[in-house]
Design a protein around this motif. Sequence first.
Motif, PDB file in Angstrom:
ATOM      1  N   ALA A  36       0.563  -1.297  -0.047  1.00  0.00           N
ATOM      2  CA  ALA A  36      -0.397   0.109   0.666  1.00  0.00           C
ATOM      3  C   ALA A  36       0.863   0.921   0.121  1.00  0.00           C
ATOM      4  O   ALA A  36       2.216   1.225   0.492  1.00  0.00           O
ATOM      5  N   VAL A  39      -3.370   6.266   2.795  1.00  0.00           N
ATOM      6  CA  VAL A  39      -4.746   5.941   2.926  1.00  0.00           C
ATOM      7  C   VAL A  39      -5.584   7.038   3.064  1.00  0.00           C
ATOM      8  O   VAL A  39      -4.687   7.774   3.370  1.00  0.00           O
ATOM      9  N   ILE A  48      -7.764   2.238   0.510  1.00  0.00           N
ATOM     10  CA  ILE A  48      -5.744   1.630   0.989  1.00  0.00           C
ATOM     11  C   ILE A  48      -6.023   1.872  -0.578  1.00  0.00           C
ATOM     12  O   ILE A  48      -6.648   1.304  -1.344  1.00  0.00           O
ATOM     13  N   LEU A  86      -1.828  -0.468   8.424  1.00  0.00           N
ATOM     14  CA  LEU A  86      -2.176   0.972   8.741  1.00  0.00           C
ATOM     15  C   LEU A  86      -1.121   1.338  10.422  1.00  0.00           C
ATOM     16  O   LEU A  86      -1.299   0.127  11.309  1.00  0.00           O
ATOM     17  N   ILE A  97      -2.767  -4.962   6.751  1.00  0.00           N
ATOM     18  CA  ILE A  97      -4.102  -4.767   5.790  1.00  0.00           C
ATOM     19  C   ILE A  97      -4.469  -5.911   5.172  1.00  0.00           C
ATOM     20  O   ILE A  97      -5.840  -5.885   4.901  1.00  0.00           O
TER      21      ILE A  97
END
Length: 147
Positions: A36, A39, A48, A86, A97
């Motif tokens: 990722a 966010v 995301i 996160l 995630i």
Amino acid sequence: MKTVKATLHADRPVTEKRLDEAIERGSMRQRSSLHAVSVGFTAPSLLIHFEDGSGVMLPVHLYPELDDFQPDDFAELMIGFAGTALCHEGKDLQISIAGMISASQPLMAMAASVIASRNGRQSSAAKAEAARVNGKKGGRPRKTDIA
């Protein structure tokens, strides 16, 4: 289950070759994993974004870890652990995630469907050989009813 014995290689010198191999292993691991890059929060969901431009929207109510979050807290969420989690520094919170995605039944059902479809298209050397042999015999043998 395969058991791997840990070994300590502290006495091995770091050479250019070993360094290049380690960099290549890290690159391969990064390419094959979830990564990722950002966010965001749009009530009532987290959005995301991933490295390839795709994204996923996850409803906040599925995650009890986020129950006491205020809108300002969501603004302070960051991507951490090389794009796999996160993080919120003020609340000392780290959430995987992949774990968040697995909490969504519809996303897991879709993932299972995609994996099944991909696995069904794969062909092995044994399958290819069996197809050639059956082709020489005139095709797949007909099923016979056994009563």
